[in-house]
Design a protein around this motif. Structure first.
Motif, PDB file in Angstrom:
ATOM      1  N   PRO A 377      -1.903  29.046 -41.752  1.00  0.00           N
ATOM      2  CA  PRO A 377      -1.368  30.315 -41.233  1.00  0.00           C
ATOM      3  C   PRO A 377       0.117  30.183 -40.883  1.00  0.00           C
ATOM      4  O   PRO A 377       0.503  29.304 -40.122  1.00  0.00           O
ATOM      5  N   ARG A 378       0.925  31.049 -41.458  1.00  0.00           N
ATOM      6  CA  ARG A 378       2.361  31.018 -41.195  1.00  0.00           C
ATOM      7  C   ARG A 378       2.985  32.412 -41.034  1.00  0.00           C
ATOM      8  O   ARG A 378       4.019  32.542 -40.405  1.00  0.00           O
ATOM      9  N   LEU A 379       2.358  33.437 -41.641  1.00  0.00           N
ATOM     10  CA  LEU A 379       3.048  34.719 -41.806  1.00  0.00           C
ATOM     11  C   LEU A 379       2.365  35.892 -41.108  1.00  0.00           C
ATOM     12  O   LEU A 379       2.686  37.042 -41.401  1.00  0.00           O
ATOM     13  N   ASP A 380       1.439  35.626 -40.189  1.00  0.00           N
ATOM     14  CA  ASP A 380       0.744  36.698 -39.472  1.00  0.00           C
ATOM     15  C   ASP A 380       0.072  37.658 -40.461  1.00  0.00           C
ATOM     16  O   ASP A 380       0.282  38.867 -40.441  1.00  0.00           O
ATOM     17  N   CYS A 381      -0.753  37.093 -41.330  1.00  0.00           N
ATOM     18  CA  CYS A 381      -1.343  37.872 -42.419  1.00  0.00           C
ATOM     19  C   CYS A 381      -2.443  38.826 -41.985  1.00  0.00           C
ATOM     20  O   CYS A 381      -2.850  39.700 -42.750  1.00  0.00           O
ATOM     21  N   GLY A 384      -0.924  41.954 -42.311  1.00  0.00           N
ATOM     22  CA  GLY A 384      -0.220  42.172 -43.571  1.00  0.00           C
ATOM     23  C   GLY A 384       1.057  41.385 -43.710  1.00  0.00           C
ATOM     24  O   GLY A 384       1.627  41.314 -44.794  1.00  0.00           O
ATOM     25  N   GLY A 385       1.544  40.811 -42.606  1.00  0.00           N
ATOM     26  CA  GLY A 385       2.754  40.002 -42.661  1.00  0.00           C
ATOM     27  C   GLY A 385       3.957  40.772 -43.164  1.00  0.00           C
ATOM     28  O   GLY A 385       4.010  42.002 -43.077  1.00  0.00           O
ATOM     29  N   PRO A 386       4.943  40.097 -43.716  1.00  0.00           N
ATOM     30  CA  PRO A 386       6.160  40.774 -44.184  1.00  0.00           C
ATOM     31  C   PRO A 386       5.911  41.692 -45.374  1.00  0.00           C
ATOM     32  O   PRO A 386       6.748  42.560 -45.673  1.00  0.00           O
ATOM     33  N   PHE A 387       4.787  41.540 -46.047  1.00  0.00           N
ATOM     34  CA  PHE A 387       4.496  42.363 -47.229  1.00  0.00           C
ATOM     35  C   PHE A 387       3.702  43.620 -46.892  1.00  0.00           C
ATOM     36  O   PHE A 387       3.513  44.481 -47.743  1.00  0.00           O
ATOM     37  N   CYS A 393      -0.020  38.525 -48.645  1.00  0.00           N
ATOM     38  CA  CYS A 393       0.442  37.625 -47.591  1.00  0.00           C
ATOM     39  C   CYS A 393      -0.316  36.300 -47.642  1.00  0.00           C
ATOM     40  O   CYS A 393       0.286  35.220 -47.578  1.00  0.00           O
ATOM     41  N   ARG A 394      -1.635  36.356 -47.778  1.00  0.00           N
ATOM     42  CA  ARG A 394      -2.429  35.119 -47.827  1.00  0.00           C
ATOM     43  C   ARG A 394      -2.143  34.329 -49.099  1.00  0.00           C
ATOM     44  O   ARG A 394      -2.130  33.091 -49.082  1.00  0.00           O
ATOM     45  N   LEU A 395      -1.923  35.047 -50.198  1.00  0.00           N
ATOM     46  CA  LEU A 395      -1.516  34.366 -51.430  1.00  0.00           C
ATOM     47  C   LEU A 395      -0.223  33.595 -51.212  1.00  0.00           C
ATOM     48  O   LEU A 395      -0.073  32.451 -51.651  1.00  0.00           O
ATOM     49  N   THR A 396       0.717  34.243 -50.543  1.00  0.00           N
ATOM     50  CA  THR A 396       2.015  33.604 -50.303  1.00  0.00           C
ATOM     51  C   THR A 396       1.856  32.357 -49.440  1.00  0.00           C
ATOM     52  O   THR A 396       2.500  31.331 -49.683  1.00  0.00           O
TER      53      THR A 396
END
Length: 469
Positions: A377-381, A384-387, A393-396
């Motif tokens: 976990p890095r992007l608060d998916c 939805g995160g930044p996308f 987001c999880r793919l990224t």
């Protein structure tokens, strides 16, 4: 006169023959029922379906005059055509490739994703209703007016056009690909072995589902992994994009053979002029790595024709090592874990044989649908995160894990002089419009790590075959 025409028009519409129960019933069966699953799918992502909608309507109209078994065969053919058409649009594959791929379905773990099962059950139910009602009510429908059915057909087509506008991606499936091939290997010069007097190990990593992200800031979430002082002091780092067409095997044909096509183009001849063959002819040891079965798309058959000496697939790699390769990852495409395969790739490159090595690694685990909790976990998916799309987001996050591991391989002191190319195969077939809009249409990204102090042609001359353990 105009008033008379208007009155006749109103009287026609109000005529009980046109508004009878039978007429309305036929309208629902001919134009609505067979399209319900795809109308629902249009809320997410679906190609425009004018021809299947038209075929359902026409078949319903002529079904009254057909033998039941003829009607049944035609109905199943139309439903099959519709499904292939939609899958082609969603997954970006030519319809002929969809048909050719049916024989590989037993290797997939389709029951691992409930969404596929629900959709399949819904399609079977709808097909049964369409066929059963038209067969049972054929005498009743002979007396019905076709006007409501035609109006319902026009309404469904209008909904389809409104929700599913044509795109270049869907159009490209039915038109020839460009004659001139452009690839990441061409753009980086990796298509020519030993160029500039350099002859070190080469690693090409094709990343499953990695499409070019439209927003440079979002794309940089991946590429900034290589923007460290340690990497910059050892490599010249360049990046770009390359056009793609169709499937993963088409991407392999593009990058390894400078060819627009797919695996079906490598069936007939015993050998082809591709990168592995060129590197082997230049004295390299060549190997391929993939976490899935070698029988899938017959890779075990045509990879050797491209010039690979050694093939590492799930069935072969899983038997080696210390048992860690017994782990599996993924849902529908359940195979070995890419992180574990990375260890095998690194070990192959490290093992001295007296020859430079050309390694090709096709990743697997970011194949849609992806496994929950598979990434760091890095992007608060969750939000939805930044996308603003949880799946992308999880793919990224999964791509980030993979790229961090590739960076470790690049900085391995025992692999000094290793040249690496990372390239995507195609866009991920995510199931939301917002998710698809994250990616730049028809393009995949690449990143090239060219060693600043690459080994010369003479490096491996001093390492004899006798040094192999």
């Amino acid at each position: 006169m105009a008033g008379t025409f208007r009155r006749n028009e109103i009287n026609s519409i109000q005529n009980p023959y046109f508004t009878s129960r039978n007429s309305m019933y036929l309208a629902v069966v001919a134009a609505v029922i067979p399209n319900i699953p795809y109308i629902f799918l249009s809320l997410f992502v679906c190609p425009m379906r004018f021809f299947p909608i038209l075929l359902y309507f026409l078949l319903a109209i002529i079904s009254f005059h057909l033998n039941f078994f003829v009607f049944l065969i035609l109905a199943l053919a139309v439903f099959s055509f519709d499904l292939i058409f939609v899958l082609s649009g969603i997954f970006g594959l030519p319809p002929s490739l969809i048909v050719d791929s049916i024989k590989h379905l037993p290797t997939l773990n389709l029951f691992s994703f409930s969404g596929y099962m629900i959709l399949a059950a819904f399609l079977v139910l709808v097909a049964w209703l369409y066929i059963a009602i038209l067969a049972k009510k054929r005498d009743m429908f002979k007396k019905a007016s076709l006007v409501p059915a035609f109006l319902a057909f026009c309404a469904v087509v209008s909904i389809d056009i409104s929700f599913n506008p044509p795109t270049k991606l869907f159009a490209s499936m039915f038109f020839p690909q460009p004659e001139e091939v452009t690839s990441a290997t061409l753009q980086t010069g990796l298509d020519v072995p030993g160029r500039d007097g350099r002859k070190g190990h080469v690693l090409i990593v094709m990343v499953e589902g990695l499409g070019a992200i439209s927003n440079p800031l979002h794309q940089n979430l991946l590429w900034e992994i290589f923007e460290t002082e340690q990497v910059r002091s050892s490599f010249k780092v360049t990046s770009g994009t390359s056009p793609y067409y169709s499937s993963t095997t088409a991407a392999e044909a593009r990058e390894l053979c400078t060819h627009w096509g797919d695996h079906r183009d490598f069936r007939d001849q015993p050998a082809y002029d591709c990168l592995p063959a060129r590197y082997r002819a230049d004295g390299y040891e060549t190997a391929s790595f993939h976490a899935y079965w070698g029988s899938f798309f017959n890779r075990a058959d045509w990879y050797p024709k491209l010039g690979f000496d050694t093939l590492y697939f799930r069935e072969s790699v899983g038997k080696a090592g210390d048992g860690t390769l017994a782990r599996t990852c993924g849902l529908t495409f359940k195979g070995l874990c890419d992180g574990d395969v990375a260890n095998v790739v690194e070990a192959f490159l490290e093992h001295p044989t007296g020859k430079p090595k050309f390694a090709y690694w096709l990743t697997l685990n970011t194949h849609i649908p992806i496994e929950a909790g598979a990434a760091t976990p890095r992007l608060d998916c969750e939000t939805g995160g930044p996308f603003r799309d949880p799946t992308v987001c999880r793919l990224t996050e999964m791509w980030m894990d993979l790229l961090f591991r590739i960076r470790d391989i690049a900085l391995n002191p025992d692999l000094k002089g290793l040249e690496i190319l990372i390239v995507g195969d195609h866009h991920p077939p995510v199931w939301t419009r917002r998710g698809r809009n994250v990616f730049e249409t028809g393009k995949v990204p690449w990143l090239h790590l060219k060693p600043l102090d690459a080994p010369s042609v003479d490096k491996f001359a001093s390492v004899g075959a006798g040094s192999v353990p």
